[in-house]
Design an enzyme around this catalytic site. Structure first.
Site, PDB file in Angstrom:
ATOM      1  N   HIS A  15     -48.974 -40.055  34.685  1.00  0.00           N
ATOM      2  CA  HIS A  15     -47.882 -41.014  34.642  1.00  0.00           C
ATOM      3  C   HIS A  15     -47.437 -41.176  33.199  1.00  0.00           C
ATOM      4  O   HIS A  15     -47.800 -40.367  32.363  1.00  0.00           O
ATOM      5  CB  HIS A  15     -48.296 -42.287  35.349  1.00  0.00           C
ATOM      6  N   THR A  16     -46.633 -42.185  32.903  1.00  0.00           N
ATOM      7  CA  THR A  16     -45.842 -42.083  31.670  1.00  0.00           C
ATOM      8  C   THR A  16     -46.585 -41.720  30.398  1.00  0.00           C
ATOM      9  O   THR A  16     -46.172 -40.794  29.733  1.00  0.00           O
ATOM     10  CB  THR A  16     -44.968 -43.318  31.394  1.00  0.00           C
TER      11      THR A  16
END
Lengths: 86, 152
Positions: A15-16
């Site tokens: 994820h980010t």
């Protein structure tokens, strides 16, 4: 083309923050880099498309690298995923 | 799409806003979330501090940012804020600067953030023609027209 099979071991997956790390590192190679998860194949140099694939803890993915430095790229990206901790 | 419905229901939308720096641009989005009761004021400070520490990890693609911080940094309920800028700002990331579309996220837990909120944002933005239109939208009516087309 060089392929590496890896499992996501860090709790937040790609994820980010870890995803951004992956993309920045992928961009340092000349080869095209893709991630394959089940039937999805996404550009490993685009955070936007990487996020869309939703790659999480426990997912088994394939890293594909194709280009002049494909073996080094595939090894490096597989190593990065194996050593993510966040 | 839940993202569009929430933006409209909470009115967390600012079109063609003015920001001179990336910090001011982030502020615009967080202010909308504060007004909507989604986050506390300190959420802004966390985003700025984390950006200082890690760099702007939330730049998705050229021109597009998705600022957010962790749930425990003052998130009260799930929400999104859409900000477009009249003049783009620079975050210090040559791959993605300058930025004129920001979707600020708040999620009450990491799983919701990663598996729902982020996926909704990237699904909305992963279409170049759509993003170009969003960039040009000047009025709420134009935005509603675009949203209606997206939702089909």
């Amino acid at each position: 083309m060089e392929c590496r099979h890896v499992e996501i071991v860090n709790p937040t997956g790609l994820h980010t923050r870890p995803g951004n790390l992956f993309v920045k590192h992928a961009k340092s190679f000349a080869s095209d880099i893709h991630i394959v998860k089940n039937d999805k194949r996404v550009n490993g140099k685009s955070l936007l498309t990487l996020m869309k694939a939703g790659i999480s803890l426990g997912d088994k993915i394939v890293i594909e690298a194709e280009g002049p430095d494909e073996a080094a790229a595939a090894d490096a990206m597989a190593h990065l995923i194996a050593t993510l901790t966040e | 799409m839940n993202l569009i419905d929430q933006l409209l229901a909470r009115d967390t939308i600012l079109l063609q806003g003015h920001a001179g720096t990336w910090q001011q641009a982030v502020r615009l989005g967080v202010d909308l979330l504060v007004e909507a009761g989604c986050v506390e004021e300190r959420y802004y400070d966390s985003i700025i501090a984390m950006t200082g520490e890690l760099g702007p990890w939330y730049l998705l693609a050229p021109g597009m940012a998705m600022p957010h911080a962790r749930p425990e940094e003052g998130v009260l309920k799930n929400g999104f804020a859409l900000v477009t800028l009249e003049t783009p700002v620079v975050f210090g990331d040559p791959d993605n600067d300058p930025v004129d579309i920001l979707i600020t996220l708040a999620a009450t837990d990491a799983r919701t953030m990663n598996e729902q909120s982020i996926v909704e944002v990237v699904t909305l933005l992963d279409d170049e023609a759509r993003v170009e239109r969003l960039r040009q939208v000047r009025t709420r009516d134009e935005l509603l027209t675009l949203f209606n087309e997206i939702q089909g």
